[in-house]
Design an enzyme around this catalytic site. Structure first.
Site, short mmCIF file in Angstrom:
data_model
loop_
_atom_site.label_atom_id
_atom_site.label_comp_id
_atom_site.label_asym_id
_atom_site.label_seq_id
_atom_site.Cartn_x
_atom_site.Cartn_y
_atom_site.Cartn_z
N HIS A 111 50.87 32.59 47.23
CA HIS A 111 51.15 33.33 48.46
C HIS A 111 51.01 32.44 49.68
O HIS A 111 50.35 31.39 49.64
CB HIS A 111 50.27 34.58 48.58
CG HIS A 111 48.82 34.32 48.77
ND1 HIS A 111 47.92 34.25 47.72
CD2 HIS A 111 48.08 34.11 49.89
CE1 HIS A 111 46.70 34.03 48.18
NE2 HIS A 111 46.77 33.94 49.50
N HIS A 113 49.60 31.63 52.57
CA HIS A 113 48.48 31.52 53.48
C HIS A 113 47.96 30.09 53.49
O HIS A 113 48.07 29.37 52.48
CB HIS A 113 47.34 32.47 53.07
CG HIS A 113 47.56 33.89 53.48
ND1 HIS A 113 46.82 34.93 52.96
CD2 HIS A 113 48.43 34.45 54.38
CE1 HIS A 113 47.24 36.07 53.50
NE2 HIS A 113 48.20 35.81 54.35
N ASP A 115 45.15 28.62 53.09
CA ASP A 115 44.25 28.09 52.07
C ASP A 115 44.95 27.78 50.76
O ASP A 115 44.38 27.07 49.92
CB ASP A 115 43.06 29.05 51.83
CG ASP A 115 43.46 30.50 51.70
OD1 ASP A 115 44.53 30.90 52.21
OD2 ASP A 115 42.69 31.28 51.09
N HIS A 116 46.17 28.26 50.58
CA HIS A 116 46.89 28.01 49.32
C HIS A 116 48.14 27.15 49.49
O HIS A 116 48.55 26.49 48.53
CB HIS A 116 47.25 29.34 48.66
CG HIS A 116 46.06 30.21 48.44
ND1 HIS A 116 45.17 29.99 47.41
CD2 HIS A 116 45.57 31.26 49.13
CE1 HIS A 116 44.19 30.88 47.48
NE2 HIS A 116 44.41 31.66 48.52
N HIS A 189 48.92 41.30 48.76
CA HIS A 189 48.06 40.41 49.54
C HIS A 189 48.89 39.75 50.64
O HIS A 189 48.42 39.56 51.77
CB HIS A 189 47.44 39.37 48.61
CG HIS A 189 46.38 38.54 49.26
ND1 HIS A 189 45.11 39.00 49.52
CD2 HIS A 189 46.40 37.25 49.70
CE1 HIS A 189 44.40 38.05 50.09
NE2 HIS A 189 45.16 36.98 50.22
N TYR A 223 43.86 45.96 61.61
CA TYR A 223 44.87 46.45 60.67
C TYR A 223 44.25 47.51 59.78
O TYR A 223 43.15 47.34 59.26
CB TYR A 223 45.39 45.30 59.82
CG TYR A 223 46.51 45.67 58.86
CD1 TYR A 223 47.84 45.45 59.22
CD2 TYR A 223 46.25 46.23 57.61
CE1 TYR A 223 48.88 45.77 58.34
CE2 TYR A 223 47.28 46.56 56.73
CZ TYR A 223 48.58 46.33 57.11
OH TYR A 223 49.60 46.65 56.24
N HIS A 254 41.99 31.97 43.86
CA HIS A 254 40.58 31.67 44.10
C HIS A 254 39.90 31.69 42.73
O HIS A 254 39.80 32.75 42.10
CB HIS A 254 39.95 32.72 45.03
CG HIS A 254 40.45 32.64 46.44
ND1 HIS A 254 39.87 31.83 47.39
CD2 HIS A 254 41.48 33.26 47.05
CE1 HIS A 254 40.52 31.95 48.53
NE2 HIS A 254 41.51 32.82 48.36
#
Length: 299
Positions: A111, A113, A115-116, A189, A223, A254
């Site tokens: 996905h 984001h 961190d990935h 996600h 949100y 993760h």
């Protein structure tokens, strides 16, 4: 259309290309070393030693973020990229396994984001590999900004955008030599969330590996999932899809979400055909808790 046809041809020709990188060592670093090195460390960019997962699949990520390397005679495939700060350690782990990073042909994602995929641009520059992603992820991957419909929009930093060479559809299979990688649309996600499954063998012992995207219902401040029923419905459909995936060895973006390091340290626990169902069931319960908390008036 031309770019898509060109990449399809490249994927087909990959089956005819010889791999020039050294063969990975017969005794790859163990999961015990990985688990020990990352004990009490789960930072997104914390360096970690590589480890063999099963067959032709290896862990080359950090203590807090999974990155998976798949070896084929036609070249290497990487799934996810962690952060830009982690790119040097990812490349070092590839080399430590006996491979040449220049032989990475394709970069896949879970996905969109930081961190990935924050390290995607650096890995693309270092390897010359082509990025493949679902259409729903392309805008974010290109711009480096989460999509407007992403629950974490505004709450997660941007990253350097990349060029996406080809899109892949839900259920589409990438054929690279004998490797068959199937893409599964698992939004929730993020809008472009994607999971991947493939078969990996050690001799006659073959297992289905499922790299299943994050299923957590987290968001930027302000949100509320209860205000987005269509998005919640999409999330719930993803849970059902994940429960039905072929899934003997579960990997998550993760590693802690699937106790990956503990399972790699104890191969007897690595495979569990119920793991995807358990992973989805836990996520479903956490979403229900989130919705209940949003629906309860503050005291």
């Amino acid at each position: 259309m031309f770019a898509r046809l060109a990449l399809l041809a490249a994927l087909a020709l990959a089956g005819c290309a010889a791999q020039t990188a050294p063969t990975a060592p017969a005794a790859a670093p163990s999961g015990k070393a990985l688990a020990s090195a990352c004990a009490n460390r789960d930072g997104w960019s914390d360096p970690a030693p590589p480890a063999k997962i099963f067959g032709n699949s290896y862990y080359v990520g950090t203590c807090g973020i999974s990155v998976v390397l798949i070896d084929t005679p036609a070249g290497l495939v990487l799934i996810d990229a962690a952060t830009e700060e982690a790119a040097p350690s990812i490349l070092a782990s590839i080399r430590a396994l006996g491979f040449d990073p220049k032989n990475v042909r394709f970069l896949l994602t879970s996905h969109e984001h930081l961190d990935h995929v924050g390290g995607l641009k650096a890995l693309q520059e270092a390897t010359g590999a082509r990025v493949i992603a679902r259409p729903e992820a392309v805008a974010a991957l290109t711009s480096g900004q989460p999509e407007a419909t992403d629950p974490q929009r505004g709450g997660i930093p941007p990253f350097r955008g990349v060029t996406v060479a080809r899109t892949v559809l839900d259920g589409e299979m990438l054929k690279i030599e004998k490797l068959r990688l199937t893409a599964h649309a698992t939004p929730g996600h993020t809008p472009g969330g994607t999971s991947w499954t493939w078969r990996s063998c050690e001799g006659t012992d073959c297992r289905t590996i499922a790299y299943v995207d994050s299923l957590s219902a987290v968001s930027a401040d302000g949100y509320r999932f209860v205000d987005h029923p269509d998005y919640v419905a999409t999330f719930r459909a993803t849970f059902a899809k994940v429960e039905a995936l072929p899934c003997e060895i579960l990997i998550t973006p993760h590693p802690g979400a699937s106790t990956l390091f503990a399972r790699l340290a104890d191969p007897a626990t690595l495979a569990n055909p119920e793991s995807c169902r358990a992973y989805a069931a836990g996520a479903r319960m956490r979403l229900a808790d989130r919705l209940a908390s949003e629906s309860t008036p503050p005291k």
